[in-house]
Design a protein around this motif. Sequence first.
Motif, PDB file in Angstrom:
ATOM      1  N   ALA A   1       6.970  45.042 -86.560  1.00  0.00           N
ATOM      2  CA  ALA A   1       6.690  43.981 -87.534  1.00  0.00           C
ATOM      3  C   ALA A   1       7.874  43.748 -88.466  1.00  0.00           C
ATOM      4  N   HIS A   2       8.681  44.784 -88.666  1.00  0.00           N
ATOM      5  CA  HIS A   2       9.859  44.657 -89.528  1.00  0.00           C
ATOM      6  C   HIS A   2      11.128  44.385 -88.732  1.00  0.00           C
TER       7      HIS A   2
ATOM      8  N   VAL B   1      18.115  44.954 -85.244  1.00  0.00           N
ATOM      9  CA  VAL B   1      17.182  44.203 -86.088  1.00  0.00           C
ATOM     10  C   VAL B   1      17.658  42.756 -86.201  1.00  0.00           C
ATOM     11  N   GLN B   2      16.724  41.871 -86.381  1.00  0.00           N
ATOM     12  CA  GLN B   2      17.067  40.466 -86.594  1.00  0.00           C
ATOM     13  C   GLN B   2      17.578  40.244 -88.016  1.00  0.00           C
TER      14      GLN B   2
ATOM     15  N   TYR C   1      14.031  44.460 -92.316  1.00  0.00           N
ATOM     16  CA  TYR C   1      13.836  45.803 -91.770  1.00  0.00           C
ATOM     17  C   TYR C   1      13.753  46.839 -92.894  1.00  0.00           C
ATOM     18  N   ASN C   2      14.621  46.761 -93.882  1.00  0.00           N
ATOM     19  CA  ASN C   2      14.637  47.735 -94.970  1.00  0.00           C
ATOM     20  C   ASN C   2      13.352  47.744 -95.788  1.00  0.00           C
ATOM     21  N   GLU C   3      12.594  46.662 -95.736  1.00  0.00           N
ATOM     22  CA  GLU C   3      11.321  46.586 -96.469  1.00  0.00           C
ATOM     23  C   GLU C   3      10.271  47.541 -95.908  1.00  0.00           C
TER      24      GLU C   3
END
Length: 104
Positions: free
Chosen positions: A35-36, A58-59, A64-66
Motif C-alpha cells: 500500500a505504501h 518504490v514509486q 513509502y516513508n509514511e
Amino acid sequence: MKRIAQIMYLNKDKYQEYQQRHENLWPEMEQALKAHGATNYSIFLNKENGELFAYLEVQDEKRYNEIANTEICKKWWHYMAPIMETNKDESPKTLDLSELFHLD
C-alpha cells in the motif's frame, strides 16, 4: 521508480529466527508495504558479520516513508527488536546507501 538500499544489523545468533519471521511475514505487514508502494523487496544476509542488505523499489519515497507511522509497522518493529539493532523507537538501525551505478 526510486531504488532504495540499506544496511541493517542482525544479532549473530538470530539468523534463523530472522529468516523464519520473514518467511511468515504477517499479511497485514505485506499489505502495508504494498500500500505504501514497496515492490521488488529483497533482504540479503552477510553471515560473517550479521549485516543485512535490503533493496527495494518504490514509486514515491515520501509515500513509502509514511509506513513508519502505521500501527502495523510499529508492531512489526517491536516484534523484530529483540533480534536486531534498533533505535529507541524500535525501528531498525539502518545505514542508507547511495546509488552510484545502475545497469538497466
